[in-house]
Design a protein around this motif. Structure first.
Motif, PDB file in Angstrom:
ATOM      1  N   LEU A  43       0.867  -1.178   0.000  1.00 26.71           N
ATOM      2  CA  LEU A  43       0.000   0.000   0.000  1.00 26.71           C
ATOM      3  C   LEU A  43       0.898   1.220   0.000  1.00 26.71           C
ATOM      4  CD1 LEU A  43      -2.488  -1.131   2.810  1.00 26.71           C
ATOM      5  CD2 LEU A  43      -2.635  -1.539   0.331  1.00 26.71           C
ATOM      6  N   MET A  44       0.636   2.141  -0.916  1.00 24.83           N
ATOM      7  CA  MET A  44       1.547   3.269  -1.056  1.00 24.83           C
ATOM      8  C   MET A  44       0.752   4.564  -0.894  1.00 24.83           C
ATOM      9  SD  MET A  44       4.557   3.174  -3.881  1.00 24.83           S
ATOM     10  CE  MET A  44       3.558   3.540  -5.311  1.00 24.83           C
ATOM     11  N   GLY A  45       1.286   5.492  -0.101  1.00 29.66           N
ATOM     12  CA  GLY A  45       0.616   6.775   0.093  1.00 29.66           C
ATOM     13  C   GLY A  45       1.377   7.878  -0.626  1.00 29.66           C
ATOM     14  N   HIS A  46       0.636   8.841  -1.204  1.00 26.64           N
ATOM     15  CA  HIS A  46       1.299   9.945  -1.906  1.00 26.64           C
ATOM     16  C   HIS A  46       1.549  11.114  -0.949  1.00 26.64           C
ATOM     17  CE1 HIS A  46      -2.389  12.351  -2.061  1.00 26.64           C
ATOM     18  NE2 HIS A  46      -3.032  11.252  -2.422  1.00 26.64           N
ATOM     19  N   TRP A 125      -7.891   3.517   4.795  1.00 30.99           N
ATOM     20  CA  TRP A 125      -6.876   2.514   4.454  1.00 30.99           C
ATOM     21  C   TRP A 125      -7.263   1.124   4.982  1.00 30.99           C
ATOM     22  CZ3 TRP A 125      -3.888   2.054   0.670  1.00 30.99           C
ATOM     23  CH2 TRP A 125      -3.077   3.080   0.177  1.00 30.99           C
ATOM     24  N   HIS A 126      -7.784   1.067   6.221  1.00 29.74           N
ATOM     25  CA  HIS A 126      -8.217  -0.241   6.742  1.00 29.74           C
ATOM     26  C   HIS A 126      -9.280  -0.848   5.819  1.00 29.74           C
ATOM     27  CE1 HIS A 126      -5.976  -0.037  10.463  1.00 29.74           C
ATOM     28  NE2 HIS A 126      -6.549   1.088  10.845  1.00 29.74           N
ATOM     29  N   ALA A 127     -10.227  -0.006   5.394  1.00 26.30           N
ATOM     30  CA  ALA A 127     -11.312  -0.501   4.533  1.00 26.30           C
ATOM     31  C   ALA A 127     -10.787  -0.915   3.164  1.00 26.30           C
ATOM     32  CB  ALA A 127     -12.393   0.577   4.395  1.00 26.30           C
ATOM     33  N   VAL A 128      -9.871  -0.130   2.622  1.00 23.60           N
ATOM     34  CA  VAL A 128      -9.295  -0.459   1.316  1.00 23.60           C
ATOM     35  C   VAL A 128      -8.500  -1.764   1.403  1.00 23.60           C
ATOM     36  CG1 VAL A 128      -7.545   0.262  -0.376  1.00 23.60           C
ATOM     37  CG2 VAL A 128      -9.295   1.897   0.407  1.00 23.60           C
ATOM     38  N   ALA A 152       2.648  10.719   7.928  1.00 27.20           N
ATOM     39  CA  ALA A 152       1.694  11.190   8.951  1.00 27.20           C
ATOM     40  C   ALA A 152       0.454  10.304   8.977  1.00 27.20           C
ATOM     41  CB  ALA A 152       1.303  12.638   8.667  1.00 27.20           C
ATOM     42  N   ILE A 153       0.054   9.818   7.810  1.00 30.20           N
ATOM     43  CA  ILE A 153      -1.100   8.908   7.722  1.00 30.20           C
ATOM     44  C   ILE A 153      -0.661   7.486   8.036  1.00 30.20           C
ATOM     45  CG2 ILE A 153      -2.716   7.859   6.070  1.00 30.20           C
ATOM     46  CD1 ILE A 153      -2.802  10.654   4.650  1.00 30.20           C
ATOM     47  N   GLY A 154       0.522   7.121   7.556  1.00 30.65           N
ATOM     48  CA  GLY A 154       0.979   5.736   7.648  1.00 30.65           C
ATOM     49  C   GLY A 154       1.336   5.292   9.054  1.00 30.65           C
TER      50      GLY A 154
END
Lengths: 252, 252
Positions: A43-46, A125-128, A152-154
């Motif tokens: 899973l990758m966050g931008h 993210w949990h749902a995805v 910050a999200i991760g």
């Protein structure tokens, strides 16, 4: 559980690109053409101000998919990419641009805004992840890769998601994250810029130090915030290849 | 210039191993079987208490020679390997063992002894490099790879050797080295252990910070002094492949 809806599919250079939505969340899943049954998922966050298909995302996805045979999923963060900005988004972005133009430190605004975005993004993210694992089927190892806003999200996401078994983070302030980072114990690679003009060196070192992981690596490169060398993406790919290639622990 | 004398040659798994002496200095040169005319050369230093063919040396040489087609040369440091120990060596080693047994800090003794060894070893490395380049013939890029004691020797060597164009250092105190490190401007990779029980974290960061190189990378891994992960050797190999693969600047 919500169901993934696939809206487009294309293929280029041996990578399948599938656009999807999960409720109101738009995302993209990049996969090898003949993925092995248990190919791991990253899973990758931008970063802040960019989106799920920004060059940094598609470039890293290419390394992970074509280079290692992994699946890679990215979603637009709240207020980013194909998602509408709220009044609060607009206000914080205006405040950031104002501070930047005035030569004031960006840190306090970025930390505050990212913390707010994380409270929205973590449940997404949990749902995805639920939906992707269901669609892909079978057990598989999962990693998380996100710098800047995506750290910050991760950090709160990985701390609350036992299915993540390795993560690459970097380039963030410790303020809202250090306490949460202590609860993370999976292997970590953390990147920082040694001469970052926004994030003080001691702050970057403090966040790296906070991770509870017995196995963690710091990569610090000379240069300013935006000078992060390209070879760090290749390093992250090797990190995931090392930690996600083992078969997942058997269920039960 | 002194001349290399080759004393033994063998071949195993596509690596040619040549033992040599230069005056009283014993060394080994590992080469690919069909080295390209300008294959780069990596000079490698061993750690304190070990020798030119210790497993860490032959293992790294294998990665560099078989993996990248480079030449690798290692010499026994003064008082190490096939060389006789002086009375001073014996005294310092006894003092180190005494401190270790008494639970006293090793740092002051190691720094003092390594500084002394460096004054002997640096001119040896210059002479060995002269002789090796002459024997190999032609222009080629040269790197230096040395941790622990080999950083104490390598920093003053690289600072005084314009033919070195990239170096990997690590795991040393800054005391006798920081001032010299400021004169080094070639690309550097520096490894440290985040929980080193001998070298304080701030000391390791201070030495990395001191290097004058615009291009430098710090790799810090969780764990104690001897826990340095094996993947750092592979990282060093990629670092040399990146920086030594370009053709050498033309003479004149």
């Amino acid at each position: 559980m919500q169901t993934l809806r696939f809206t487009a599919e294309s293929s280029l250079d041996a990578i399948i690109e599938r656009d999807f939505t999960l409720g109101s969340i738009p995302g993209v899943l990049w996969s090898p053409p003949s993925a092995a049954g248990r190919a791991p998922l990253v899973l990758m966050g931008h970063g802040g101000g960019t989106h799920k298909k920004a060059p940094a995302m598609s470039g890293r996805a290419r390394l992970l998919v074509a280079g290692c045979g992994l699946h890679v999923a990215v979603i637009d963060a709240p207020g980013h990419g194909d998602r509408t900005r709220s009044e609060h988004d607009e206000k914080e972005i205006a405040e950031l641009f104002r501070a930047r133009a005035a030569g004031e430190p960006e840190g306090p605004i970025v930390v505050r805004y990212n913390t707010c975005l994380a409270t929205l993004a973590v449940p997404e993210w949990h749902a995805v992840l639920d939906a992707l694992l269901c669609w892909l089927g079978g057990e598989r190892r999962v990693g998380y890769f996100g710098l800047n806003m995506a750290t910050a999200i991760g950090v709160p996401f990985v701390a609350s998601e036992p299915r993540i078994s390795a993560a690459v983070f970097g380039q963030h302030w410790p303020d809202a994250l250090a306490e949460t980072a202590r609860r993370i114990t999976v292997p970590i690679e953390y990147v920082m810029q040694w001469d970052d003009e926004h994030i003080p060196r001691s702050s970057a070192l403090e966040l790296f130090d906070a991770f509870g992981s017995p196995e963690k690596t710091l990569h610090a490169n000379a240069g300013r915030h935006k000078d992060l060398p390209r070879f760090e993406a290749e390093s992250a790919v090797r990190f995931f290849a090392r930690h996600l290639s083992a078969p997942p622990p058997s269920a039960g």
